[in-house]
Motif scaffolding. Structure first.
Motif, PDB file in Angstrom:
ATOM      1  N   GLN A 102       0.827  -1.200   0.000  1.00 22.80           N
ATOM      2  CA  GLN A 102       0.000   0.000   0.000  1.00 22.80           C
ATOM      3  C   GLN A 102       0.868   1.260   0.000  1.00 22.80           C
ATOM      4  O   GLN A 102       2.003   1.258   0.475  1.00 22.80           O
ATOM      5  N   GLN A 103       0.314   2.322  -0.530  1.00 22.89           N
ATOM      6  CA  GLN A 103       0.926   3.654  -0.496  1.00 22.89           C
ATOM      7  C   GLN A 103      -0.148   4.617  -0.015  1.00 22.89           C
ATOM      8  O   GLN A 103      -0.829   5.266  -0.811  1.00 22.89           O
ATOM      9  N   LEU A 104      -0.294   4.693   1.307  1.00 21.81           N
ATOM     10  CA  LEU A 104      -1.401   5.417   1.907  1.00 21.81           C
ATOM     11  C   LEU A 104      -0.921   6.714   2.554  1.00 21.81           C
ATOM     12  O   LEU A 104      -0.020   6.707   3.389  1.00 21.81           O
ATOM     13  N   SER A 105      -1.541   7.805   2.169  1.00 22.79           N
ATOM     14  CA  SER A 105      -1.343   9.040   2.914  1.00 22.79           C
ATOM     15  C   SER A 105      -2.088   8.916   4.241  1.00 22.79           C
ATOM     16  O   SER A 105      -2.910   8.000   4.437  1.00 22.79           O
ATOM     17  N   LYS A 106      -1.838   9.845   5.144  1.00 22.25           N
ATOM     18  CA  LYS A 106      -2.583   9.828   6.406  1.00 22.25           C
ATOM     19  C   LYS A 106      -4.090   9.968   6.170  1.00 22.25           C
ATOM     20  O   LYS A 106      -4.875   9.202   6.756  1.00 22.25           O
ATOM     21  N   PRO A 107      -4.550  10.885   5.319  1.00 24.93           N
ATOM     22  CA  PRO A 107      -5.994  10.947   5.047  1.00 24.93           C
ATOM     23  C   PRO A 107      -6.538   9.658   4.426  1.00 24.93           C
ATOM     24  O   PRO A 107      -7.663   9.258   4.721  1.00 24.93           O
ATOM     25  N   PRO A 115      -5.410  14.112  14.618  1.00 19.71           N
ATOM     26  CA  PRO A 115      -5.387  13.604  15.991  1.00 19.71           C
ATOM     27  C   PRO A 115      -5.630  12.100  16.119  1.00 19.71           C
ATOM     28  O   PRO A 115      -5.058  11.455  17.000  1.00 19.71           O
ATOM     29  N   ALA A 116      -6.471  11.533  15.239  1.00 20.45           N
ATOM     30  CA  ALA A 116      -6.820  10.120  15.356  1.00 20.45           C
ATOM     31  C   ALA A 116      -5.752   9.187  14.803  1.00 20.45           C
ATOM     32  O   ALA A 116      -5.881   7.967  14.930  1.00 20.45           O
ATOM     33  N   LEU A 117      -4.694   9.742  14.201  1.00 19.01           N
ATOM     34  CA  LEU A 117      -3.625   8.895  13.667  1.00 19.01           C
ATOM     35  C   LEU A 117      -2.398   9.031  14.557  1.00 19.01           C
ATOM     36  O   LEU A 117      -1.807  10.100  14.678  1.00 19.01           O
ATOM     37  N   HIS A 118      -2.034   7.934  15.190  1.00 20.76           N
ATOM     38  CA  HIS A 118      -0.927   7.888  16.145  1.00 20.76           C
ATOM     39  C   HIS A 118       0.292   7.264  15.469  1.00 20.76           C
ATOM     40  O   HIS A 118       0.194   6.184  14.875  1.00 20.76           O
ATOM     41  N   VAL A 119       1.422   7.937  15.531  1.00 22.34           N
ATOM     42  CA  VAL A 119       2.665   7.398  14.984  1.00 22.34           C
ATOM     43  C   VAL A 119       3.327   6.527  16.050  1.00 22.34           C
ATOM     44  O   VAL A 119       3.698   7.000  17.120  1.00 22.34           O
TER      45      VAL A 119
END
Length: 295
Positions: free
Chosen positions: A60-65, A91-95
């Motif tokens: 996959q090549q997924l941006s954060k959105p 905010p809902a995406l945690h690294v």
């Protein structure tokens, strides 16, 4: 919840292939672009997820959105309890990473939250624990740093009749504060404890979709309600050791571009620390879907 762009669909012919990864859990998905799903692909992925509890989607090549939009197909996203886990841009995406504040990889001893290396099911310390977690590999060490999954349904099925009778109706107390202690992490703050006070869930949980019974425990558990503390903790330890036997485990060896989607109502998981954490980066993007009250 977010300002993510809805994931797109096209009417082109699908090349999606889904094949089992083990005899008891997990399926590998290839030939699909989760940011641009083709007609019928979401239905096939959703059905496979219900059957296998883990989907490993390759290349996959997924941006954060993109990741947020696909994650929202599973339900409402939840925000982390820890304020420093909130994504700066989303905010809902945690690294998830072993990078320190200086931008360099940290050894395990330098981490203030080694909880990922202990068996757990995400957010079980919440009244409505997580249903699904999606973890997308951005940068992976050359070897090691795998994620292990233990099937709590298979573990329950393998219990003796006597043990099933013993634990029927018991409720385990799950606690963010106790979890921090269990993993040797930084102590929970007063704000975190207020946001996630201890909560009791059935020790044997019934999956809301399949009706299948499974154990519901892990590093976030504190004790068993109505049982002397040490006696309850001994029982939880015994059940955890049973559930994490090799025959119940699928081990995922990450490749960059993998996104792994799993059902926290069916599985425990943990990361392995078998790589040079001070010399190599392990970085993934994590989104979590809020679930329902365990029954």
């Amino acid at each position: 919840m977010t300002a993510a762009t809805p994931s797109r669909s096209t009417t082109e012919a699908s090349a999606l292939v889904i094949k089992p990864l083990s005899s008891f859990t997990g399926a590998e998905c290839t030939g699909v672009d989760l940011a641009n799903l083709k007609a019928g692909e979401w239905d096939r992925l959703r059905e496979a997820y219900g059957t296998y509890s883990i989907l490993v989607v390759r290349d996959q090549q997924l941006s954060k959105p993109d990741q947020i939009a696909f994650s929202e197909r599973f339900g409402e996203l939840e925000l982390p309890i820890r304020a420093d886990y909130l994504g700066k841009d989303y905010p809902a995406l945690h690294v998830v990473s072993n990078l320190g504040k200086d931008g360099k990889p940290n050894p395990k001893a330098a981490l203030d939250n080694p909880g990922n290396f202990f068996w757990h099911t995400d957010a079980s310390y919440m009244q409505r624990p997580a249903s699904s977690t999606l973890l997308y590999a951005i940068e992976i060490p050359p070897s090691g740093g795998d994620t292990l999954f233990a099937n709590m349904h298979a573990a329950y099925d393998a219990l003796s009749t006597e043990m099933k009778q013993r634990i029927d109706g018991l409720r385990a107390v799950h606690s963010w504060e106790q979890s921090r202690h269990n993993s040797g992490s930084r102590p929970a703050s007063a704000e975190e404890i207020a946001a996630a006070p201890p909560v009791a869930h059935p020790l044997v949980r019934t999956h809301p979709k399949t009706g299948r019974k499974g154990l519901y425990l892990g590093n976030h558990t504190s004790h068993i309600e109505g049982m002397p503390i040490e006696e309850g903790r001994a029982l939880l330890k015994q059940l955890l050791e049973h559930t994490t036997q090799a025959q119940f485990i699928y081990r995922h060896q990450w490749l960059t571009g993998d996104i792994v989607i799993w059902d926290n109502r069916s599985l425990m998981h943990k990361a392995s620390d078998d790589f040079d954490m001070g010399g190599h980066v392990r970085r993934l993007h994590r989104t979590v879907v809020q679930g329902d009250v365990p029954r």
